[in-house]
Design a protein around this motif. Structure first.
Motif, short mmCIF file in Angstrom:
data_model
loop_
_atom_site.label_atom_id
_atom_site.label_comp_id
_atom_site.label_asym_id
_atom_site.label_seq_id
_atom_site.Cartn_x
_atom_site.Cartn_y
_atom_site.Cartn_z
N VAL B 7 0.94 -1.26 -0.27
CA VAL B 7 -0.05 -0.06 -0.13
C VAL B 7 0.66 1.03 0.23
N TYR B 8 1.93 1.25 1.26
CA TYR B 8 2.79 1.88 1.39
C TYR B 8 3.92 1.72 0.85
N PRO B 9 4.88 2.45 -0.73
CA PRO B 9 5.51 2.08 -1.13
C PRO B 9 6.74 2.50 -0.47
N GLY B 10 7.63 3.91 0.33
CA GLY B 10 8.46 4.19 0.80
C GLY B 10 8.72 3.31 2.43
N ALA B 11 7.20 2.29 2.01
CA ALA B 11 7.76 1.48 3.63
C ALA B 11 8.61 0.18 4.02
N HIS B 12 9.57 0.60 3.69
CA HIS B 12 10.51 -0.51 3.48
C HIS B 12 11.93 -0.81 4.19
N HIS B 13 11.62 0.10 5.56
CA HIS B 13 12.71 0.04 6.27
C HIS B 13 12.68 -0.67 7.30
N THR B 14 13.94 -1.62 8.20
CA THR B 14 14.21 -2.34 8.61
C THR B 14 14.15 -2.49 9.92
N ARG B 15 13.92 -3.55 10.51
CA ARG B 15 13.55 -3.83 12.06
C ARG B 15 15.53 -3.43 12.83
N PHE B 16 16.46 -3.83 12.45
CA PHE B 16 17.78 -3.43 12.48
C PHE B 16 17.53 -1.62 13.16
N GLU B 44 22.11 -0.64 35.47
CA GLU B 44 20.92 -0.97 35.18
C GLU B 44 20.57 0.38 33.65
N GLU B 45 21.96 0.82 33.15
CA GLU B 45 21.79 2.34 32.05
C GLU B 45 21.80 0.65 30.93
N GLU B 46 22.77 0.13 31.11
CA GLU B 46 23.97 -0.27 30.57
C GLU B 46 22.46 -1.59 29.82
N ALA B 47 21.86 -2.54 30.93
CA ALA B 47 20.20 -3.21 30.83
C ALA B 47 19.43 -3.08 30.18
N LEU B 48 19.26 -1.55 30.09
CA LEU B 48 18.38 -0.90 29.79
C LEU B 48 18.25 -0.76 28.27
N TYR B 49 20.07 -0.22 27.61
CA TYR B 49 20.10 -0.37 26.15
C TYR B 49 19.81 -1.60 25.63
N ILE B 50 20.47 -2.91 26.48
CA ILE B 50 20.35 -4.24 25.33
C ILE B 50 18.71 -4.92 25.54
N ALA B 51 18.38 -3.94 26.27
CA ALA B 51 17.07 -5.29 26.71
C ALA B 51 16.19 -4.67 25.16
N ILE B 52 16.27 -2.93 25.30
CA ILE B 52 15.34 -2.72 23.74
C ILE B 52 16.14 -3.01 22.69
N LEU B 53 17.27 -3.30 22.92
CA LEU B 53 18.01 -3.66 21.74
C LEU B 53 17.36 -4.53 21.21
N LEU B 54 17.25 -5.35 22.21
CA LEU B 54 16.72 -6.85 21.82
C LEU B 54 15.48 -7.17 21.61
N HIS B 55 14.50 -6.59 22.06
CA HIS B 55 13.55 -6.42 22.69
C HIS B 55 12.46 -7.06 21.10
N ASP B 56 13.10 -6.83 19.94
CA ASP B 56 12.11 -7.61 18.33
C ASP B 56 13.06 -8.67 18.05
N ILE B 57 14.35 -8.89 18.94
CA ILE B 57 14.88 -10.15 18.04
C ILE B 57 14.05 -11.54 17.57
N GLY B 58 12.92 -11.30 18.60
CA GLY B 58 12.53 -12.43 18.73
C GLY B 58 11.68 -12.62 17.37
N HIS B 59 11.61 -11.91 16.98
CA HIS B 59 10.52 -11.64 14.98
C HIS B 59 11.55 -11.99 14.19
N GLY B 60 10.62 -13.14 14.18
CA GLY B 60 10.89 -13.84 12.33
C GLY B 60 10.44 -12.97 10.96
#
Lengths: 372, 372, 372, 372
Positions: B7-16, B44-60
């Motif tokens: 529908v929106y031909p520009g929407a090719h951005h990535t999960r990365f 805690e700061e480091e843990a927040l960054y790890i958690a947010i970076l990896l939060h979607d890694i389980g998406h196939g």
């Protein structure tokens, strides 16, 4: 935008720029409607452009502040109409149709709705423009898409059904702009100070005090103009009155002996404004009186004088009105329905309730200079 | 974004790209909260960054379509957690705190809320990003301002009171993105076709048919994997599975003899999708049966085969949930209040009602090739 | 954009999107020229749209890498032409005029220049689009303004004189995009790796090795196709070849026994690329030999094998060519003059010199896996 | 921006806004340099912020027009310095370091270069801001990236080598802004008219004519102020002089009996400006005389009076100066090199040539009213 630039320093755009923008959107709207088979004659098209270009011409300097001080009981729409009629004489009746549309006396109601309605080119332009220049991106509206989805049914303006979420977004963005920008407490205080500067200047002039001011401003200080008194000559003077007359006047009055005029002018010029509290309930008379009394004692001034520095007022906004000119959706079936009724979550119906807030203004310590 | 690009031909951005953006916002949020005196340790700061970076890694690949076909009854959050635990072993327990935060087992609840809540860095980034790349400006959110107004009270995330209109705007923009983009009927049809392509491929494989496919894809066609079966080896295979495996598979299956697999693959590859009707009431079984019968007759196929081309489903969105993790405002008085209750027009309460729509998919004429 | 997304993660936009954008600009250009009195017939207009929509259709996956590996000595423009001729047969000669314009065989030269010239709609769109998606704002061009200033004189495309600074800006922005994006060393390395992966795959296939690959890719590995060999059947296969075939192929080859094919595929898939040095002087043969020798010793490979990992090449860009199709300004006097000669600082003449840089690629330590 | 808004109606942004923006960039620059190990003490940091905030405070209303009429032979930088010294007294010597930096008397030269140099925070902000508000996107600069690439070598400001294309783009964008905006002929005419209005007002005042004007403006009409005469009292008056004094003055003078003052004021207020021709060769004295003679005859005025309406002047811009404060690149080797010499196409050397154009202004027919 009045004094919004005190809060949003980028907000220095002009009414001229807005008129050009609204005209641009009107051209787009005419194209869109014609491409959908809506007949718009060359005369009607021209009239639409004239009407939208001139719709705001009746705004004086610091617009809304003027309507309540320099002139009396006249809205800027009424003055815009006076200008159009004046131009109509000069231009050999060429504005007759534009005026008819502006006054909503044309049988094809959608022409008026494009100029002045809940989804007119005026609003679409100023919301987008003000959002852009203030840097409040949540207030932006997708003017281009909304225009693309306009249509006409039974000579009334409608939005195609699939535009419902864009309309919802438009109403919520507009609501946000009201509370975040147009009714921002700091801008309101500045406007109220200006109203009181001009009111005081008129009072003093009426008492025979000779205040320095430009010729145009002097005229409006000396005369109380209502709708009947708005001759061509007055209109001419009104059109020459601009921000320069008002600000230059205040610069001269900042050193004035009058406690009220001098202090109010100084405060406004130095951006050293009153404090302001906002609540959802009105402030009691007792509360106001108490604040005024303190001031009377401290500066040895009368209650009337104190009332220029301590006062309350009301802020009101209705995000969507279901009463008069609703925004209507055109369903695929051809049926027309009020957008508030079409919405799937009743959230627009909620938005049609008027929201009222109350403010109380009073001086900070050490803002006001002692009398002479 | 799944198939939104149809529908929106520009929407090719990535999960990365999204993970980087959410990480960027998290850094801002940490800065803002620290500047307001909220203690956040370096760990805690480091843990927040790890958690947010990896939060979607389980998406196939084609995320939500996968959750319902390639694996069974496993959400992408559960798979993200498996990846984190796997990495935690490899990196000598350095992810333990991040996992605790991700699972909401840390006593300071706001850490989890920053990663996963009604106003988390994930949502702020994807709404802004998806609005940008689709070109649906009404869906944008002012992520920067929202982050600036965050605070913490009693270890819970709150928004400062003056941010109420921005929160309202955020919720309405999100609602619009759901109906206009994420739940757009054309994207939904494409996703449903993919689910059925994979389901059919698994059926055929189970029947002993030898379908060409990459090694990774073959594994998932041959095995039914639920949460218990997700060994490290399976995780490794899952991580190697990407869009290329799926699309290459379909390219090979487009010529397959199986009426269902061949046609579905061709339709999806050629963007020659099913028709779709959307209503607020469910479609009757009779209606579905009628559509299927026509197909059965026309192509001499079984009802089971026809069901791959004619089916109904449900679209659901709740703009704001008042039940579990509400968005809370911090008043100047220090009191905390649900944003829906603080809103001056009850419009947010209206938005907390779930909206359900129903769709019916069926083939256009001449889309489907006759059997062999 | 080839592999630019390795450097600029937002650069995932598609050729389809670009074709739509170039088409949009062409519509604007036709409007502008017609409004200035340039006669463009409906047939010519349609032909312009066909030509610009199809101008890039001959690009294979990872375009420029393909031209040097999968096919031989054929440019994508030649393949675009083959597609147009093929479609012309299917569509009953309706593309004849578009093809004439594309091949520059139409007497009104400006039609070709709009499709392919120093200031064509192709360039205007891709510079603006690539600048937008990479986030390199210095590379943006004011496409809208440039189009507005186009005109035609003696059937040749000209720019109105006052547009000179916009043209200068366009040329400088384009130069920047070349060096910062299109010729970025990391993207170049990735592209060169892909060329070598495909070259090696063809070598091995020629030696009788049976490499797994999709049917389409297998065909091109087995056959050496030059312009003469490009039958309709080959065209059909070429059109079906896409990124999915290439990447899926590499995923299967990453575990291949062949030292070269296995390592190159792994490096590219894991983004674990070669090191690259860039200089304005060529690298000596001795330098290259030295690097290769080290590799030969370390991994016990032949010089031929080592040459896949250590190689040099040339980067070249000419910001403005004064030789063939210059950009011409139309002076108010009606005179036409080359923009480089009209510029008041000779800076454009300076830009017409070709700039050449040389690169040397070689492996980092530990990138390459030992044989077997 | 002076009168640029006559050409670009959005260009109403303020010097206050610019000062905030330049301050913001300075904060970024300090962060960047510190992160690269450049020692900047808290005192130096504070001094940088003071210097950049105040660098333009010496601009009067319609800045450059003022420097040539209201005051004599004083640049705005000199007046900025007077303000800083004045504030330094009031603030107990706290501005001493800022003044030293501003005057380039601090041994660490890069501090001055950040405030005033070929790539200072002032330029970066105003180019970006003016490009934004005029809607001339080609003039934009990537301020953020340029700041990110700053470094310091031997206490001098340098740009990292890889930033060379961004610097080139910055210089070309700046050049475009000069010719397209700052030196736009319509803006120049308006500015020259204002210079002449004020010059004439001073002449008449010197002849004993009593012109209406605000107190502040009257002071500057009555006194010829050069650098020595700039006492604290004069500074106070100068700081109170603003656009409102000037425009209000002209509004009062538009009806003045003096042929020159009345006509010039009317022309400027009504935007009914002089015609202007621009050439690369100077206009001959004969040509000017001829135009003046016509005017003298037509309106029965003296040659001196005519010279207010017919005059020539020079426009000059040097995109890049190789003489004094060059922009230096820091190569990876640690060597520092002038960007013009590092550029691979000699195009920057070409840009270091000064470009001069000449203009001739004269009235349109019927612009000027006949004498009394």
């Amino acid at each position: 935008m009045g004094f919004s630039y005190i809060v949003y320093p980028g907000a220095h755009h002009t009414r001229f720029h807005h008129a050009l923008g609204a005209m641009f959107l009107m051209q787009k709207a005419v194209q869109v409607l014609q491409s959908k088979g809506v007949a718009i004659s060359i005369k009607e098209e021209e009239a639409l452009y004239i009407a939208i270009l001139l719709h705001d011409i009746g705004h004086g300097p610091f617009s809304h502040a003027m309507e309540n001080s320099i002139v009396e009981n006249i809205s800027h729409e009424q003055i815009s109409l006076l200008f159009m009629e004046n131009l109509n004489q000069k231009f050999n009746k060429q504005l007759t149709l534009a005026i008819k549309i502006f006054k909503d006396e044309h049988p094809r109601k959608f022409l008026h709705q494009l100029v002045s309605g809940q989804l007119d080119m005026d609003r679409l332009d100023y919301l987008k423009r003000d959002s852009f220049y203030t840097g409040v991106p949540e207030g932006t509206v997708n003017a281009q898409r909304l225009v693309t989805m306009l249509n006409v049914k039974d000579d009334k303006l409608v939005v195609e059904e699939k535009g419902i979420y864009s309309v919802e977004n438009f109403l919520v963005a507009r609501r946000l702009m009201y509370w975040q920008v147009y009714l921002h407490k700091t801008g309101i205080v500045a406007e109220q100070l200006l109203v009181r500067v001009l009111k005081r200047a008129k009072q003093l002039t009426a008492q025979g005090v000779d205040l320095p001011a430009s010729d145009n401003l002097t005229f409006f200080l000396n005369n109380t103009i209502n709708l009947n008194g708005f001759s061509d000559e007055v209109l001419e003077k009104f059109s020459s009155l601009d921000d320069y007359d008002i600000i230059s006047g205040m610069k001269m009055w900042a050193g004035n002996d009058d406690f009220v005029l001098g202090n109010l002018s100084r405060m406004l010029l130095n951006r050293d404004l009153l404090k302001v509290k906002v609540k959802s309930e009105p402030f009691t008379t007792a509360k106001v009186k108490e604040k005024r009394s303190k001031l009377e004692e401290k500066y040895h001034i009368s209650e009337d004088e104190a009332s220029f520095f301590v006062f309350t007022g009301k802020l009101e906004n209705q995000a969507y009105s279901m009463e008069k000119d609703t925004i209507n959706l055109l369903k695929k079936s051809g049926k027309v329905i009020d957008v508030a009724k079409a919405s799937d979550q009743l959230n627009l119906e909620a938005l049609s309730k008027s929201v009222v807030k109350y403010y109380l203004c009073y001086p900070k310590n050490n803002t006001i200079s002692h009398r002479g």
